[in-house]
Design a protein around this motif. Structure first.
Motif, PDB file in Angstrom:
ATOM      1  N   PRO A   1      11.494  18.188  21.157  1.00  0.00           N
ATOM      2  CA  PRO A   1      12.455  19.204  20.692  1.00  0.00           C
ATOM      3  C   PRO A   1      13.565  18.663  19.785  1.00  0.00           C
ATOM      4  N   GLU A   2      13.814  17.352  19.800  1.00  0.00           N
ATOM      5  CA  GLU A   2      14.863  16.815  18.935  1.00  0.00           C
ATOM      6  C   GLU A   2      14.329  16.373  17.571  1.00  0.00           C
ATOM      7  N   MET A   3      13.048  16.584  17.335  1.00  0.00           N
ATOM      8  CA  MET A   3      12.448  16.197  16.050  1.00  0.00           C
ATOM      9  C   MET A   3      12.916  17.130  14.932  1.00  0.00           C
ATOM     10  N   SER A   4      13.253  16.535  13.766  1.00  0.00           N
ATOM     11  CA  SER A   4      13.578  17.308  12.568  1.00  0.00           C
ATOM     12  C   SER A   4      12.398  17.240  11.611  1.00  0.00           C
ATOM     13  N   VAL A   5      12.025  18.382  11.044  1.00  0.00           N
ATOM     14  CA  VAL A   5      10.878  18.449  10.136  1.00  0.00           C
ATOM     15  C   VAL A   5      11.312  19.125   8.846  1.00  0.00           C
ATOM     16  N   GLU A   6      11.056  18.477   7.711  1.00  0.00           N
ATOM     17  CA  GLU A   6      11.289  19.084   6.406  1.00  0.00           C
ATOM     18  C   GLU A   6       9.939  19.428   5.796  1.00  0.00           C
ATOM     19  N   ILE A   7       9.748  20.674   5.390  1.00  0.00           N
ATOM     20  CA  ILE A   7       8.487  21.146   4.828  1.00  0.00           C
ATOM     21  C   ILE A   7       8.696  21.480   3.360  1.00  0.00           C
ATOM     22  N   VAL A   8       7.870  20.893   2.507  1.00  0.00           N
ATOM     23  CA  VAL A   8       7.929  21.126   1.065  1.00  0.00           C
ATOM     24  C   VAL A   8       6.628  21.789   0.637  1.00  0.00           C
ATOM     25  N   GLU A   9       6.709  23.032   0.156  1.00  0.00           N
ATOM     26  CA  GLU A   9       5.503  23.729  -0.306  1.00  0.00           C
ATOM     27  C   GLU A   9       5.391  23.620  -1.822  1.00  0.00           C
ATOM     28  N   ASP A  10       4.231  23.172  -2.307  1.00  0.00           N
ATOM     29  CA  ASP A  10       4.025  23.050  -3.749  1.00  0.00           C
ATOM     30  C   ASP A  10       2.538  22.866  -4.011  1.00  0.00           C
ATOM     31  N   THR A  11       2.202  22.560  -5.257  1.00  0.00           N
ATOM     32  CA  THR A  11       0.809  22.335  -5.627  1.00  0.00           C
ATOM     33  C   THR A  11       0.378  20.928  -5.213  1.00  0.00           C
ATOM     34  N   SER A  12      -0.940  20.699  -5.155  1.00  0.00           N
ATOM     35  CA  SER A  12      -1.450  19.377  -4.797  1.00  0.00           C
ATOM     36  C   SER A  12      -0.941  18.305  -5.751  1.00  0.00           C
ATOM     37  N   ALA A  13      -0.928  18.606  -7.055  1.00  0.00           N
ATOM     38  CA  ALA A  13      -0.489  17.621  -8.041  1.00  0.00           C
ATOM     39  C   ALA A  13       0.959  17.207  -7.797  1.00  0.00           C
ATOM     40  N   THR A  14       1.827  18.175  -7.559  1.00  0.00           N
ATOM     41  CA  THR A  14       3.240  17.873  -7.333  1.00  0.00           C
ATOM     42  C   THR A  14       3.431  17.133  -6.017  1.00  0.00           C
ATOM     43  N   LEU A  15       2.707  17.535  -4.981  1.00  0.00           N
ATOM     44  CA  LEU A  15       2.846  16.882  -3.685  1.00  0.00           C
ATOM     45  C   LEU A  15       2.387  15.423  -3.744  1.00  0.00           C
ATOM     46  N   LEU A  16       1.289  15.160  -4.447  1.00  0.00           N
ATOM     47  CA  LEU A  16       0.831  13.772  -4.575  1.00  0.00           C
ATOM     48  C   LEU A  16       1.846  12.938  -5.344  1.00  0.00           C
ATOM     49  N   SER A  17       2.477  13.541  -6.357  1.00  0.00           N
ATOM     50  CA  SER A  17       3.515  12.849  -7.110  1.00  0.00           C
ATOM     51  C   SER A  17       4.697  12.501  -6.208  1.00  0.00           C
TER      52      SER A  17
ATOM     53  N   ALA B   1       1.118  14.652   3.286  1.00  0.00           N
ATOM     54  CA  ALA B   1       0.932  15.953   2.648  1.00  0.00           C
ATOM     55  C   ALA B   1      -0.394  16.550   3.085  1.00  0.00           C
ATOM     56  N   ILE B   2      -0.432  17.878   3.119  1.00  0.00           N
ATOM     57  CA  ILE B   2      -1.686  18.598   3.324  1.00  0.00           C
ATOM     58  C   ILE B   2      -2.019  19.229   1.980  1.00  0.00           C
ATOM     59  N   CYS B   3      -2.987  18.649   1.298  1.00  0.00           N
ATOM     60  CA  CYS B   3      -3.314  19.089  -0.052  1.00  0.00           C
ATOM     61  C   CYS B   3      -4.731  18.600  -0.378  1.00  0.00           C
ATOM     62  N   ARG B   4      -5.003  18.368  -1.657  1.00  0.00           N
ATOM     63  CA  ARG B   4      -6.330  17.888  -2.076  1.00  0.00           C
ATOM     64  C   ARG B   4      -6.166  16.710  -3.030  1.00  0.00           C
ATOM     65  N   THR B   5      -6.858  15.625  -2.737  1.00  0.00           N
ATOM     66  CA  THR B   5      -6.785  14.444  -3.610  1.00  0.00           C
ATOM     67  C   THR B   5      -7.722  14.559  -4.800  1.00  0.00           C
ATOM     68  N   THR B   6      -8.613  15.546  -4.803  1.00  0.00           N
ATOM     69  CA  THR B   6      -9.596  15.655  -5.884  1.00  0.00           C
ATOM     70  C   THR B   6      -8.954  15.977  -7.228  1.00  0.00           C
ATOM     71  N   ILE B   7      -7.728  16.506  -7.211  1.00  0.00           N
ATOM     72  CA  ILE B   7      -7.061  16.815  -8.479  1.00  0.00           C
ATOM     73  C   ILE B   7      -6.450  15.566  -9.113  1.00  0.00           C
ATOM     74  N   SER B   8      -6.415  14.467  -8.372  1.00  0.00           N
ATOM     75  CA  SER B   8      -5.795  13.241  -8.870  1.00  0.00           C
ATOM     76  C   SER B   8      -6.804  12.395  -9.645  1.00  0.00           C
ATOM     77  N   PRO B   9      -6.380  11.742 -10.751  1.00  0.00           N
ATOM     78  CA  PRO B   9      -7.273  10.814 -11.455  1.00  0.00           C
ATOM     79  C   PRO B   9      -7.498   9.526 -10.662  1.00  0.00           C
ATOM     80  N   THR B  10      -6.676   9.277  -9.624  1.00  0.00           N
ATOM     81  CA  THR B  10      -6.811   8.060  -8.817  1.00  0.00           C
ATOM     82  C   THR B  10      -6.820   8.397  -7.324  1.00  0.00           C
ATOM     83  N   PRO B  11      -7.815   9.165  -6.858  1.00  0.00           N
ATOM     84  CA  PRO B  11      -7.834   9.544  -5.440  1.00  0.00           C
ATOM     85  C   PRO B  11      -7.969   8.347  -4.502  1.00  0.00           C
ATOM     86  N   GLU B  12      -8.439   7.215  -5.044  1.00  0.00           N
ATOM     87  CA  GLU B  12      -8.609   6.021  -4.203  1.00  0.00           C
ATOM     88  C   GLU B  12      -7.267   5.431  -3.767  1.00  0.00           C
TER      89      GLU B  12
END
Length: 309
Positions: free
Chosen positions: A128-144, A154-165
């Motif tokens: 209950p003392e945990m603080s959580v910050e949630i940022v909603e955006d596109t996969s590209a922005t979240l990976l950045s 992040a919960i998103c998709r790495t397939t949009i990245s040129p370097t998913p590795e």
């Protein structure tokens, strides 16, 4: 000439950053000095040292006080980020000392918001003392932001990245899509619909080259129907909802989890259109090789389904 990074790091002090923020808030050297416990001459000297560090003026001196110039606004913005990061650092250390994770910052794409909300609910129920910050955006922005260290995961998709590795990822669940509309949409009572029935509708969609948009374009192409030319493009759940509420003829493509949430609360209806294509699964993504905070580990545990008995 722009000073080197080493020069800025060696000469800039945290109290100077506090002074910059106070100057931005008050526009007065005297009031800023009082806020950071300096004399006015001391604050004037500190400001001179800051501007010398960057090799340029950060404020315009006017009869109304000090006004940040373009570079000053930039420096102040980063001063606020550093101040916020230090506050988060203190909060996380305190959490670790008290025996729980403290804080976690997570990014999420729109369709996975209900999935994350369930995990966060479980997490804060156990911690209950945990603080959580949630940022909603596109996969590209979240990976950045993940690359820059602004997110723990992040919960998103790495397939949009040129370097998913460069990322460590685990698939969470498949994404099924649904078409939603205002509860007063003219076709809400239809038993079944085809894409042709909605071909002339005004669609609320993600911008071009994003996975959900590409899927919708493929559906139109496979049905040999021209893709709508006049679209409403947004990555915001709230903007999508507001647009559909404003005009009963609009339609939008969202994840079935988002659609079900809206429908369950009588905010939208799900139109009876079955799509042939399936979207890419959601991934839980971290920076490969980056250390995980205790809070991030706890959230990952909450997101990861328990193995069957």
């Amino acid at each position: 000439m722009l000073p080197s990074l080493n020069s800025i790091i060696s000469r800039l002090h945290l109290k100077q950053l506090r002074l910059l923020i106070a100057l931005a808030d008050h526009g007065s050297l005297l009031k800023a000095a009082q806020q950071v416990a300096l004399t006015q001459p001391g604050a004037s000297k500190a400001l001179h040292e800051i501007e010398t560090t960057f090799g340029m003026a950060l404020f315009n001196r006017t009869n109304r006080g000090l006004e940040p110039n373009q570079i000053g606004h930039c420096v102040i913005r980063y001063a606020r980020l550093i101040h916020t990061d230090l506050a988060h650092l203190r909060e996380e250390i305190g959490g670790i000392m008290r025996g729980h994770g403290g804080r976690v910052t997570v990014g999420v794409i729109m369709g996975a918001v209900p999935l994350l909300a369930d995990a966060v609910t479980r997490l804060v129920a156990e911690h209950p003392e945990m603080s959580v910050e949630i940022v909603e955006d596109t996969s590209a922005t979240l990976l950045s932001q993940l690359d820059a260290g602004r997110l723990d995961l992040a919960i998103c998709r790495t397939t949009i990245s040129p370097t998913p590795e460069h990322y460590g990822s685990v698939q969470l669940q498949e994404e099924t899509l649904a078409v939603i509309a205002n509860v007063r949409h003219p076709l809400r009572q239809a038993a079944t619909l085809t894409l042709q029935d909605l071909a002339e509708s005004r669609w609320v969609v993600y911008r071009a080259n994003m996975p959900m948009r590409l899927l919708l374009e493929r559906e139109f192409r496979d049905a040999d129907i021209r893709f709508p030319q006049h679209l409403l493009e947004t990555t915001s759940v709230f903007a999508t909802l507001a647009l559909l509420q404003a005009n009963p003829s609009f339609v939008a493509l969202v994840s079935v989890d988002v659609a079900s949430f809206f429908a369950r609360h009588d905010m939208m209806c799900i139109l009876p259109l079955t799509l042939a294509s399936r979207s890419e699964p959601y991934e839980m993504v971290v920076r490969k090789g980056a250390p995980l905070s205790p809070g991030a580990r706890l959230l990952i545990d909450a997101l990861t389904p328990a193995p069957p008995p």
